[in-house]
Write an enzyme that holds these catalytic residues in place. Structure first.
Site, PDB file in Angstrom:
ATOM      1  N   ASN A   9     -71.349 -35.274  16.826  1.00  0.00           N
ATOM      2  CA  ASN A   9     -69.985 -35.643  17.083  1.00  0.00           C
ATOM      3  C   ASN A   9     -69.698 -36.057  18.504  1.00  0.00           C
ATOM      4  O   ASN A   9     -69.845 -35.398  19.327  1.00  0.00           O
ATOM      5  CB  ASN A   9     -69.164 -34.139  16.820  1.00  0.00           C
ATOM      6  CG  ASN A   9     -67.686 -34.488  17.237  1.00  0.00           C
ATOM      7  OD1 ASN A   9     -67.174 -35.634  17.324  1.00  0.00           O
ATOM      8  ND2 ASN A   9     -66.719 -33.528  17.548  1.00  0.00           N
ATOM      9  N   LYS A  11     -67.381 -37.288  19.741  1.00  0.00           N
ATOM     10  CA  LYS A  11     -65.931 -37.300  20.256  1.00  0.00           C
ATOM     11  C   LYS A  11     -65.477 -38.697  20.739  1.00  0.00           C
ATOM     12  O   LYS A  11     -65.875 -39.529  20.232  1.00  0.00           O
ATOM     13  CB  LYS A  11     -65.712 -36.042  21.278  1.00  0.00           C
ATOM     14  CG  LYS A  11     -66.677 -34.918  20.865  1.00  0.00           C
ATOM     15  CD  LYS A  11     -66.181 -33.733  21.703  1.00  0.00           C
ATOM     16  CE  LYS A  11     -67.143 -32.794  21.416  1.00  0.00           C
ATOM     17  NZ  LYS A  11     -66.621 -31.330  21.631  1.00  0.00           N
ATOM     18  N   HIS A  95     -61.159 -30.591  13.349  1.00  0.00           N
ATOM     19  CA  HIS A  95     -61.797 -29.888  14.469  1.00  0.00           C
ATOM     20  C   HIS A  95     -60.945 -29.557  15.477  1.00  0.00           C
ATOM     21  O   HIS A  95     -59.689 -29.773  15.709  1.00  0.00           O
ATOM     22  CB  HIS A  95     -62.334 -31.317  15.179  1.00  0.00           C
ATOM     23  CG  HIS A  95     -63.423 -31.009  16.169  1.00  0.00           C
ATOM     24  ND1 HIS A  95     -63.036 -30.522  17.456  1.00  0.00           N
ATOM     25  CD2 HIS A  95     -64.992 -30.906  16.361  1.00  0.00           C
ATOM     26  CE1 HIS A  95     -64.066 -30.261  18.202  1.00  0.00           C
ATOM     27  NE2 HIS A  95     -65.216 -30.313  17.695  1.00  0.00           N
ATOM     28  N   GLU A  97     -60.418 -29.333  18.434  1.00  0.00           N
ATOM     29  CA  GLU A  97     -59.777 -30.409  19.437  1.00  0.00           C
ATOM     30  C   GLU A  97     -58.527 -30.956  18.902  1.00  0.00           C
ATOM     31  O   GLU A  97     -57.466 -31.262  19.814  1.00  0.00           O
ATOM     32  CB  GLU A  97     -60.800 -31.456  20.225  1.00  0.00           C
ATOM     33  CG  GLU A  97     -61.841 -30.673  20.989  1.00  0.00           C
ATOM     34  CD  GLU A  97     -62.808 -31.289  21.215  1.00  0.00           C
ATOM     35  OE1 GLU A  97     -63.216 -32.270  20.816  1.00  0.00           O
ATOM     36  OE2 GLU A  97     -64.004 -30.804  21.620  1.00  0.00           O
ATOM     37  N   GLU A 166     -67.210 -23.240  14.041  1.00  0.00           N
ATOM     38  CA  GLU A 166     -67.197 -23.505  15.613  1.00  0.00           C
ATOM     39  C   GLU A 166     -66.323 -22.337  16.174  1.00  0.00           C
ATOM     40  O   GLU A 166     -64.985 -22.984  16.456  1.00  0.00           O
ATOM     41  CB  GLU A 166     -66.573 -24.984  15.679  1.00  0.00           C
ATOM     42  CG  GLU A 166     -67.672 -25.890  14.835  1.00  0.00           C
ATOM     43  CD  GLU A 166     -67.489 -27.246  15.738  1.00  0.00           C
ATOM     44  OE1 GLU A 166     -68.604 -27.771  16.226  1.00  0.00           O
ATOM     45  OE2 GLU A 166     -66.462 -27.809  15.637  1.00  0.00           O
ATOM     46  N   GLY A 172     -68.340 -26.779  23.877  1.00  0.00           N
ATOM     47  CA  GLY A 172     -68.138 -27.449  25.164  1.00  0.00           C
ATOM     48  C   GLY A 172     -68.321 -26.968  26.557  1.00  0.00           C
ATOM     49  O   GLY A 172     -67.933 -27.253  27.631  1.00  0.00           O
ATOM     50  N   SER A 212     -72.034 -25.471  21.612  1.00  0.00           N
ATOM     51  CA  SER A 212     -72.930 -25.409  22.605  1.00  0.00           C
ATOM     52  C   SER A 212     -74.404 -25.280  22.059  1.00  0.00           C
ATOM     53  O   SER A 212     -75.330 -24.542  22.532  1.00  0.00           O
ATOM     54  CB  SER A 212     -72.626 -24.549  23.802  1.00  0.00           C
ATOM     55  OG  SER A 212     -71.362 -24.836  24.248  1.00  0.00           O
TER      56      SER A 212
END
Ligand code: PEP
Length: 252
Positions: A9, A11, A95, A97, A166, A172, A212
């Site tokens: 991904n 992003k 996701h 985010e 996740e 991240g 991560s």
């Protein structure tokens, strides 16, 4: 038997030039990546380039998001049918985010899931709890709600769905979940799916860990019985790191 999966991904990263370099380099090692479904999800602006570079290879490409309508007055949105038109086989949906920064709700995510399936894409549904929710012992409740609402009224089969667990606090941050905690939640997700669609189908749905993931921790995750691969953000920007992680998934 369920497949092993490695998803990049990117992003909101990489120019077309950078994307092109990555594809060329990944193609050079693609022959070593057997036994794992490798999927690269770039920004929309590079999808046509990936289609060009990966067509006829074993590498797949997908969107990082989509809208729930096929077409119409939805300025700035991209439909799953448009992703199909670019040769995508997969799309990431829900996701964290997008949930946290863009404000997507479970209802939005469910509509996107339905549209993606209708368009013939394989959705990669992301679920996961915040640190506060984990500390408050609410992690399983949150993930169960995300699954329940995200999958409402969908017909599920093992070939048409990927789930990525996740934990938000691990994305991240450089702080990954322990492999035991990831296994516990992914086992819980598989049990939840089994109650909905039966053991046989649930047993074949790939469920991934994300948060991560690096070359030096993927092996621990892959040693767990219910973890079928990884959704990789930061480390997937480096083609060598991503290829090494995909290779470890294949070898597990
Ligand atoms: C992600 O983008 O889904 C992700 C897991 O990112 P990272 O690997 O950087 O934590």
């Amino acid at each position: 038997m369920r497949k092993k999966v490695a998803i990049a991904n990117w992003k909101m990263n990489k120019t077309r030039r950078e994307a092109g370099q990555f594809c060329q380099q990944l193609n050079q090692v693609a022959a070593e990546l057997t036994g794992v479904e490798v999927i690269v999800c770039p920004p929309y602006t590079a999808l046509d380039l990936l289609a060009e570079q990966f067509s006829g290879t074993s590498i797949h490409w997908g969107g990082q998001n989509c809208f729930w309508e096929e077409k119409g007055a939805y300025t700035g949105e991209i439909s799953p049918w448009m992703l199909r038109d670019l040769g995508c086989q997969y799309v990431i949906i829900g996701h964290s985010e997008r949930r946290q920064i863009i404000g997507e709700t479970d209802r939005d995510i469910n509509r996107k899931m339905a549209a993606a399936l209708q368009a013939g894409l394989i959705p990669i549904l992301c679920v996961g709890e915040t640190l506060q929710e984990r500390e408050d012992q609410l992690a399983k409740e949150v993930v169960r709600r995300q699954l329940e609402q995200g999958l409402t009224d969908l017909e599920l089969d093992a070939e048409g769905l990927v789930i990525a667990y996740e934990p938000i606090w691990a994305i991240g941050t450089g702080v990954n979940a322990s492999s035991d905690d990831a296994q516990e939640m992914i086992g819980f997700i598989r049990d939840y799916l089994a109650a909905q669609v039966g053991q046989a189908v649930a047993g074949d749905i790939p469920i991934l860990y994300g948060g991560s993931v690096r070359e030096d921790n993927i092996t621990d995750f892959m040693a767990k019985p219910d973890i079928d691969g990884a959704l990789i953000g930061g480390a997937s920007l480096d083609v060598n790191a991503f290829a090494a992680i995909a290779r470890s998934i294949a070898d597990a």
